[in-house]
Design an enzyme around this catalytic site. Structure first.
Site, short mmCIF file in Angstrom:
data_model
loop_
_atom_site.label_atom_id
_atom_site.label_comp_id
_atom_site.label_asym_id
_atom_site.label_seq_id
_atom_site.Cartn_x
_atom_site.Cartn_y
_atom_site.Cartn_z
N GLU A 1 -13.03 -28.84 8.07
CA GLU A 1 -13.70 -27.76 7.45
C GLU A 1 -13.26 -27.83 6.18
O GLU A 1 -11.79 -27.81 6.23
CB GLU A 1 -13.46 -26.59 8.28
CG GLU A 1 -14.30 -25.39 7.65
CD GLU A 1 -14.25 -24.10 8.52
OE1 GLU A 1 -13.80 -24.14 9.49
OE2 GLU A 1 -14.71 -23.06 7.89
N ARG B 1 -3.62 -31.22 20.57
CA ARG B 1 -3.25 -31.06 18.88
C ARG B 1 -1.63 -31.36 18.96
O ARG B 1 -0.89 -31.15 19.76
CB ARG B 1 -3.89 -29.88 18.46
CG ARG B 1 -3.20 -28.40 19.05
CD ARG B 1 -3.48 -27.34 18.11
NE ARG B 1 -5.13 -27.37 17.69
CZ ARG B 1 -5.64 -27.05 16.53
NH1 ARG B 1 -4.61 -26.98 15.47
NH2 ARG B 1 -6.78 -27.17 16.26
N LYS C 1 -4.31 -23.70 9.13
CA LYS C 1 -4.87 -23.68 7.57
C LYS C 1 -4.59 -22.06 7.35
O LYS C 1 -4.32 -21.91 5.98
CB LYS C 1 -6.17 -24.25 7.41
CG LYS C 1 -6.14 -25.88 7.35
CD LYS C 1 -7.31 -26.32 6.83
CE LYS C 1 -8.28 -26.46 8.18
NZ LYS C 1 -9.67 -27.08 8.10
P1 ATP Z 1 -6.42 -25.29 11.53
O1 ATP Z 1 -6.25 -24.78 12.99
O2 ATP Z 1 -5.20 -25.94 11.04
O3 ATP Z 1 -7.34 -24.64 10.64
P2 ATP Z 1 -8.97 -26.65 12.27
O4 ATP Z 1 -8.84 -27.39 13.55
O5 ATP Z 1 -9.65 -25.52 12.13
O6 ATP Z 1 -7.32 -26.61 12.09
P3 ATP Z 1 -10.28 -28.63 11.06
O7 ATP Z 1 -10.64 -28.59 9.38
O8 ATP Z 1 -11.59 -28.08 11.79
O9 ATP Z 1 -9.21 -27.70 11.12
O10 ATP Z 1 -10.04 -29.89 11.77
C1 ATP Z 1 -10.52 -31.04 11.33
C2 ATP Z 1 -10.11 -32.02 12.58
O11 ATP Z 1 -8.67 -32.37 12.62
C3 ATP Z 1 -10.75 -31.43 13.81
O12 ATP Z 1 -11.16 -32.41 14.77
C4 ATP Z 1 -9.31 -31.14 14.66
O13 ATP Z 1 -9.44 -31.05 15.89
C5 ATP Z 1 -8.35 -31.80 14.07
N1 ATP Z 1 -7.10 -30.92 13.92
C6 ATP Z 1 -6.64 -30.06 13.36
N2 ATP Z 1 -5.49 -29.73 13.61
C7 ATP Z 1 -5.00 -30.50 14.37
C8 ATP Z 1 -3.76 -30.68 15.02
N3 ATP Z 1 -2.50 -29.80 15.01
N4 ATP Z 1 -3.50 -31.82 15.52
C9 ATP Z 1 -4.39 -32.78 15.77
N5 ATP Z 1 -5.52 -32.53 15.38
C10 ATP Z 1 -5.93 -31.46 14.58
MG MG Z 2 -11.58 -25.19 12.22
#
Ligand code: ATP
Ligand code: MG
Length: 561
Positions: free
Chosen positions: A35, A260, A270
């Site tokens: 995102e 994760r 984020k």
């Molecule tokens: P955050 O919680 O940090 O905002 P998010 O999951 O909302 O992270 P996205 O932009 O939706 O962030 O993530 C893009 C991809 O990266 C998704 O497929 C998510 O599963 C993966 N991802 C995000 N954080 C991690 C992590 N700590 N370890 C592994 N994969 C991750």
């Molecule tokens: Mg997200």
């Protein structure tokens, strides 16, 4: 750390091999779907290495897809930084896509669901919807609007889309089962009204799709075969499948979940990283203390060290906390092999070699990198006056202080053995210079009689030295597991006040002033450093990537060279 199959791959590789062998899939297609509401962090790198890595390994394709279904938090700056970071990590996407490209298609599938009696417009408030959802032990309560006719729903949904209603007035919900044991299946919201401009579609839409409704469709449109996401989406999988099964999608993706990445002394969400940036706890998304890809880059990490790290942590189905020392170890190992060695003194103290001829200036030959397969040498200027580290001299040393003190002998790295004959103090009582003699016959650093000299100091020739600014870093947070914060505390309560130390008046050898931004070095005894992006010849500026000591390798019982 890895859930491995008998061929040594992760559980995901095993699934893919089976799918290819059984013919369920002929070409593997994955995607990385960030995102665009922040910069990428090391957790994302794990997902990037996994998705792009699998596509590479199985001769498939991986798309970079921006999941930009939420207009309020998304910005073009983030889109650009994400593209830059994925490329920098060394990956190439097959297609670059935006979920917002598919808004028309999502809308058509929503209409399909309404027409099939599988979606309805609900006028309950957000609070009512939440309250009526039920709990794990109690079924939900059906909305009084649940049994509206298809015609009425089509009409209301059209009005939603055309902007007849204010935000919060109503939502479109899937009609599934309000007593389903999985709460995600209790008539989830598909669309909500948001009178907001979108960074790509502008004001074309005032209804925006929810993640669960949209994500599987994005995958289906792109022909994604393996939609890999993190574990918290495991409970959403039945819903992912339901949306796919109930409209005429062009392909049927499947979702798989992995753990994760969590790192010690690090926050990774984020939202929190954004807060650190906006409240100026750090200098920006690329502050070298940040776990962002841009922060790691500025800190001196290489793409390959991050890929190595992701390989080492592997892919598993159980959440765990990875020691940040493993990440440090990966860059240290790599830089040890490739970084040229250089002389820099962080807190300079003048050293005068009294028997060294005035006006003489020698050049000392040093090995560029003792680890290199083919040794190469370069010359470092030496002279009568040098700078050494202030902490390498003590007037009244404790036992086992093998550095300089009155009467002691030490080796100047690659140069000579010296003996301390005295020191001078300034009016404030602070030592301002150390006086020594040198043994000309010890050139190269060995005593001719073979006597053992324990201490070796680094040094910089005073007349050749260039002033530099150096930044040293420590963990941004003081708590090892940021998931275990004390009750009533906030993650910001654990910010480490000593996470950044700026030293203005370092003295470095001239070679370092000539470095280009992002050049990496080992400073003798001090660690690995990178020339900052703002490094200039007339204002040399270095960031310490990591100190030399490898506590990870030590903990793993590795023998250090
Ligand atoms: P955050 O919680 O940090 O905002 P998010 O999951 O909302 O992270 P996205 O932009 O939706 O962030 O993530 C893009 C991809 O990266 C998704 O497929 C998510 O599963 C993966 N991802 C995000 N954080 C991690 C992590 N700590 N370890 C592994 N994969 C991750
Ligand atoms: Mg997200």
């Amino acid at each position: 750390m890895e859930d491995q199959d008998e061929r040594g791959g992760s559980f995901i590789e095993q699934i893919i091999r089976e799918d290819l062998e059984s013919g369920r899939v002929s070409k593997v297609i994955t995607r990385f779907p960030p995102e665009p509401n922040g910069y990428l962090h090391i957790g994302h790198a794990k997902s990037i290495c996994l998705n792009f890595g699998i596509a590479e390994q199985f001769d498939g394709e991986c798309n970079l897809r921006f999941d930009d279904t939420n207009p309020s938090k998304e910005e073009t700056e983030y889109v650009e930084s994400i593209m830059k970071d994925v490329s920098w990590l060394g990956f190439h996407w097959a297609k670059l896509r935006f979920a917002s490209d598919y808004f028309d298609q999502f809308h058509e599938w929503a209409l399909e669901l309404v027409q099939a009696g599988k979606a309805y417009v609900d006028h309950q408030t957000a609070d009512q919807i939440r309250q009526n959802r039920g709990t794990l032990t109690e079924p939900g309560v059906e909305s009084p609007y649940r049994d509206r006719s298809v015609e009425e729903n089509l009409e209301l949904f059209r009005k939603m889309k055309e902007g007849h209603f204010p935000e919060g007035e109503c939502v479109l919900r899937a009609k599934i089962d309000m007593s389903h044991p999985n709460l995600n299946m209790r008539d989830p919201v598909m669309y909500r009204i948001l009178h907001q401009s979108h960074h790509r579609t502008g004001d074309k839409w005032c209804i925006y799709p929810m993640y669960d409704f949209a994500h599987g469709y994005e995958d289906a449109i792109e022909g994604v075969t393996h939609s890999i996401c993190t574990l918290e989406f495991e409970d959403h999988r039945p819903l992912y499948d339901w949306f796919i099964e109930n409209v005429s999608v062009p392909s049927r993706p499947r979702q798989y979940e992995f753990a994760r990445l969590n790192l010690t002394y690090t926050v990774m969400s984020k939202r929190k990283l954004l807060e650190l940036v906006s409240n100026r706890f750090v200098s920006g998304w690329d502050d070298p203390r940040m776990p962002t890809i841009s922060g790691l880059r500025r800190r001196g990490y290489t793409p390959s060290s991050i890929r190595t790290f992701c390989k080492k942590i592997g892919v598993s189905k159980a959440n765990s906390l990875v020691d940040v020392e493993l990440l440090h170890h990966c860059i240290r190992d790599e830089l040890n092999a490739v970084a040229p060695r250089a002389m820099a003194v962080l807190r300079p103290l003048k050293l005068i070699i009294e028997n060294y001829p005035e006006g003489l200036s020698e050049e000392i030959e040093v090995l560029v990198n003792p680890e290199a397969e083919t040794p190469s040498f370069r010359k470092v200027p030496f002279g009568r006056e040098l700078f050494i580290e202030r902490e390498d001299f003590m007037e009244n040393p404790p036992a086992k202080f093998f550095r300089l003190s009155p009467g002691s002998e030490v080796r100047l790295k690659h140069a000579y053995i010296i003996k301390c004959n005295g020191f001078d103090k300034g009016p404030d009582g602070r030592v301002i210079a150390v006086r020594c003699e040198y043994y000309p016959e010890s050139r190269g650093g060995e005593a001719p009689d073979g006597r053992r000299i324990k201490g070796t100091l680094h040094w910089v020739s005073a007349i050749h030295a260039v002033k530099a600014e150096v930044r040293l870093y420590d963990h941004l947070f003081t708590l090892e597991s940021m998931d275990e914060m004390g009750e009533g505390t906030d993650y910001k309560d654990y910010l480490n006040p000593a996470s950044l130390e700026v030293i203005q008046d370092c003295m470095v050898e001239p070679l370092l002033a000539e470095a280009a931004p992002m050049d990496r070095f080992q400073f003798f005894r001090l660690g690995y450093f990178v020339a900052d992006q703002e490094h200039r010849k007339d204002h040399p500026l270095f960031n310490r990537t990591i100190p030399l000591k490898d506590s990870w390798a030590k903990a793993m019982g590795r023998v250090l060279k």
